[in-house]
Motif scaffolding. Structure first.
Motif, PDB file in Angstrom:
ATOM      1  N   SER A 193      -1.004   1.297   2.795  1.00  0.00           N
ATOM      2  CA  SER A 193      -0.231   0.871   1.642  1.00  0.00           C
ATOM      3  C   SER A 193       0.053   2.028   0.702  1.00  0.00           C
ATOM      4  O   SER A 193       0.846   1.905  -0.197  1.00  0.00           O
ATOM      5  CB  SER A 193      -0.959  -0.248   0.910  1.00  0.00           C
ATOM      6  N   GLY A 194      -0.603   3.143   0.894  1.00  0.00           N
ATOM      7  CA  GLY A 194      -0.395   4.290   0.022  1.00  0.00           C
ATOM      8  C   GLY A 194      -1.449   4.345  -1.063  1.00  0.00           C
ATOM      9  O   GLY A 194      -2.282   3.459  -1.201  1.00  0.00           O
ATOM     10  N   ALA A 195      -1.387   5.388  -1.849  1.00  0.00           N
ATOM     11  CA  ALA A 195      -2.374   5.609  -2.900  1.00  0.00           C
ATOM     12  C   ALA A 195      -2.062   4.757  -4.123  1.00  0.00           C
ATOM     13  O   ALA A 195      -0.900   4.452  -4.404  1.00  0.00           O
ATOM     14  CB  ALA A 195      -2.383   7.083  -3.291  1.00  0.00           C
ATOM     15  N   ASP A 196      -3.113   4.387  -4.860  1.00  0.00           N
ATOM     16  CA  ASP A 196      -2.912   3.753  -6.152  1.00  0.00           C
ATOM     17  C   ASP A 196      -2.144   4.735  -7.022  1.00  0.00           C
ATOM     18  O   ASP A 196      -2.235   5.958  -6.836  1.00  0.00           O
ATOM     19  CB  ASP A 196      -4.254   3.418  -6.792  1.00  0.00           C
ATOM     20  N   THR A 197      -1.390   4.209  -7.975  1.00  0.00           N
ATOM     21  CA  THR A 197      -0.558   5.080  -8.792  1.00  0.00           C
ATOM     22  C   THR A 197      -0.539   4.597 -10.232  1.00  0.00           C
ATOM     23  O   THR A 197      -0.894   3.456 -10.513  1.00  0.00           O
ATOM     24  CB  THR A 197       0.869   5.172  -8.206  1.00  0.00           C
ATOM     25  N   THR A 198      -0.120   5.472 -11.133  1.00  0.00           N
ATOM     26  CA  THR A 198      -0.006   5.150 -12.546  1.00  0.00           C
ATOM     27  C   THR A 198       1.418   5.438 -12.991  1.00  0.00           C
ATOM     28  O   THR A 198       1.983   6.485 -12.645  1.00  0.00           O
ATOM     29  CB  THR A 198      -0.984   5.997 -13.381  1.00  0.00           C
ATOM     30  N   ILE A 199       1.995   4.488 -13.744  1.00  0.00           N
ATOM     31  CA  ILE A 199       3.347   4.656 -14.274  1.00  0.00           C
ATOM     32  C   ILE A 199       3.367   4.275 -15.743  1.00  0.00           C
ATOM     33  O   ILE A 199       2.436   3.638 -16.243  1.00  0.00           O
ATOM     34  CB  ILE A 199       4.384   3.802 -13.503  1.00  0.00           C
ATOM     35  N   PHE A 200       4.435   4.660 -16.412  1.00  0.00           N
ATOM     36  CA  PHE A 200       4.669   4.203 -17.776  1.00  0.00           C
ATOM     37  C   PHE A 200       5.335   2.840 -17.730  1.00  0.00           C
ATOM     38  O   PHE A 200       6.047   2.527 -16.774  1.00  0.00           O
ATOM     39  CB  PHE A 200       5.579   5.175 -18.534  1.00  0.00           C
ATOM     40  N   ILE A 201       5.129   2.063 -18.760  1.00  0.00           N
ATOM     41  CA  ILE A 201       5.783   0.767 -18.845  1.00  0.00           C
ATOM     42  C   ILE A 201       7.287   0.972 -18.722  1.00  0.00           C
ATOM     43  O   ILE A 201       7.825   1.974 -19.208  1.00  0.00           O
ATOM     44  CB  ILE A 201       5.390   0.033 -20.146  1.00  0.00           C
ATOM     45  N   GLY A 229       3.667   1.671  -0.666  1.00  0.00           N
ATOM     46  CA  GLY A 229       3.766   1.460   0.768  1.00  0.00           C
ATOM     47  C   GLY A 229       4.198   2.718   1.486  1.00  0.00           C
ATOM     48  O   GLY A 229       3.960   3.832   1.022  1.00  0.00           O
ATOM     49  N   GLN A 230       4.851   2.502   2.619  1.00  0.00           N
ATOM     50  CA  GLN A 230       5.271   3.614   3.466  1.00  0.00           C
ATOM     51  C   GLN A 230       6.774   3.585   3.683  1.00  0.00           C
ATOM     52  O   GLN A 230       7.378   2.521   3.721  1.00  0.00           O
ATOM     53  CB  GLN A 230       4.562   3.528   4.827  1.00  0.00           C
ATOM     54  N   LYS A 231       7.362   4.735   3.845  1.00  0.00           N
ATOM     55  CA  LYS A 231       8.793   4.832   4.160  1.00  0.00           C
ATOM     56  C   LYS A 231       8.932   4.912   5.678  1.00  0.00           C
ATOM     57  O   LYS A 231       9.273   5.944   6.231  1.00  0.00           O
ATOM     58  CB  LYS A 231       9.413   6.033   3.455  1.00  0.00           C
ATOM     59  N   ALA A 285       7.997  -9.523  -1.097  1.00  0.00           N
ATOM     60  CA  ALA A 285       8.892  -8.899  -0.113  1.00  0.00           C
ATOM     61  C   ALA A 285       8.352  -9.138   1.284  1.00  0.00           C
ATOM     62  O   ALA A 285       7.155  -9.354   1.478  1.00  0.00           O
ATOM     63  CB  ALA A 285       9.021  -7.402  -0.371  1.00  0.00           C
ATOM     64  N   SER A 286       9.255  -9.085   2.256  1.00  0.00           N
ATOM     65  CA  SER A 286       8.829  -9.183   3.647  1.00  0.00           C
ATOM     66  C   SER A 286       9.710  -8.287   4.498  1.00  0.00           C
ATOM     67  O   SER A 286      10.790  -7.860   4.067  1.00  0.00           O
ATOM     68  CB  SER A 286       8.898 -10.631   4.137  1.00  0.00           C
ATOM     69  N   ASN A 287       9.236  -7.991   5.691  1.00  0.00           N
ATOM     70  CA  ASN A 287       9.956  -7.145   6.647  1.00  0.00           C
ATOM     71  C   ASN A 287      10.253  -5.754   6.111  1.00  0.00           C
ATOM     72  O   ASN A 287      11.289  -5.172   6.408  1.00  0.00           O
ATOM     73  CB  ASN A 287      11.251  -7.830   7.108  1.00  0.00           C
ATOM     74  N   THR A 288       9.346  -5.224   5.313  1.00  0.00           N
ATOM     75  CA  THR A 288       9.501  -3.862   4.816  1.00  0.00           C
ATOM     76  C   THR A 288       8.134  -3.220   4.673  1.00  0.00           C
ATOM     77  O   THR A 288       7.173  -3.872   4.261  1.00  0.00           O
ATOM     78  CB  THR A 288      10.265  -3.816   3.478  1.00  0.00           C
ATOM     79  N   ALA A 289       8.040  -1.949   5.030  1.00  0.00           N
ATOM     80  CA  ALA A 289       6.770  -1.223   4.940  1.00  0.00           C
ATOM     81  C   ALA A 289       6.515  -0.688   3.534  1.00  0.00           C
ATOM     82  O   ALA A 289       5.404  -0.330   3.186  1.00  0.00           O
ATOM     83  CB  ALA A 289       6.758  -0.069   5.930  1.00  0.00           C
ATOM     84  N   GLY A 290       7.553  -0.626   2.722  1.00  0.00           N
ATOM     85  CA  GLY A 290       7.402  -0.118   1.364  1.00  0.00           C
ATOM     86  C   GLY A 290       8.490  -0.662   0.474  1.00  0.00           C
ATOM     87  O   GLY A 290       9.529  -1.130   0.948  1.00  0.00           O
ATOM     88  N   LEU A 291       8.245  -0.608  -0.822  1.00  0.00           N
ATOM     89  CA  LEU A 291       9.227  -1.112  -1.767  1.00  0.00           C
ATOM     90  C   LEU A 291       9.014  -0.485  -3.132  1.00  0.00           C
ATOM     91  O   LEU A 291       7.958   0.077  -3.414  1.00  0.00           O
ATOM     92  CB  LEU A 291       9.158  -2.637  -1.861  1.00  0.00           C
ATOM     93  N   TYR A 292      10.041  -0.593  -3.969  1.00  0.00           N
ATOM     94  CA  TYR A 292       9.968  -0.138  -5.345  1.00  0.00           C
ATOM     95  C   TYR A 292       9.543  -1.311  -6.216  1.00  0.00           C
ATOM     96  O   TYR A 292      10.047  -2.422  -6.055  1.00  0.00           O
ATOM     97  CB  TYR A 292      11.317   0.404  -5.821  1.00  0.00           C
TER      98      TYR A 292
END
Length: 161
Positions: A1-9, A16-18, A35-42
């Motif tokens: 799923s990828g690394a945990d991340t931090t963003i601004f509001i 996920g993965q590309k 979401a479904s049928n996708t390895a990654g998303l925004y």
């Protein structure tokens, strides 16, 4: 799923993965499918959210989580009681602080991970201070403390080079 991340509001993160042809299903931790049928998303959560991704590959089920931590102004609120402005935002590295700065105040520049990068001392009372910095592109916090280490201003500056 990828690394945990931090963003601004109000910002967006890719989780996920590309990878194509990976039929994964994404849920929030509360079970809401997103979401479904996708390895990654925004995603653009407005609060810290944990996402769960699951998939079955070659008959083997697996699941993983990724947490997007959301912070507001680097975990800070802009103080309204002090009439201090920081400009221009965005900038190329050099910016101005305008307002009531007093001798003994300390200006701190902090990166998104909370690391203190620079400290500038205000030597005498002034209404404007120019900060010349060699910061690389990114978002930084600018914190001003008085001589008693009490915070009197917080804001962020975005450097674009």
């Amino acid at each position: 799923s990828g690394a945990d991340t931090t963003i601004f509001i109000n910002d967006t993160a890719f989780i996920g993965q590309k990878i194509s042809n990976m039929p994964s299903v994404w849920h929030k931790l509360d079970g809401t499918q997103i979401a479904s049928n996708t390895a990654g998303l925004y995603v653009s959560p407005q609060e810290t959210t944990t996402y769960v991704v699951s998939h079955t590959l070659n008959g083997i089920f697996s699941a993983d989580t990724v947490t997007v931590t959301v912070i507001d102004n680097l975990g800070m609120e802009e103080t309204e009681k002090q009439r201090i402005e920081l400009y221009p935002v965005p900038c190329e590295g050099d910016f101005n602080i305008q307002g009531q700065l007093l001798g003994g105040d300390v200006v701190q520049i902090i990166d998104v991970k909370g690391k203190l990068l620079e400290i500038r001392n205000v030597d005498s009372d002034t209404k404007m201070m120019q900060v010349d910095s060699n910061l690389p592109s990114g978002t930084y916090a600018v914190v001003i403390q008085d001589e008693n280490k009490q915070e009197k201003f917080r804001s962020r500056v975005v450097v674009i080079k």
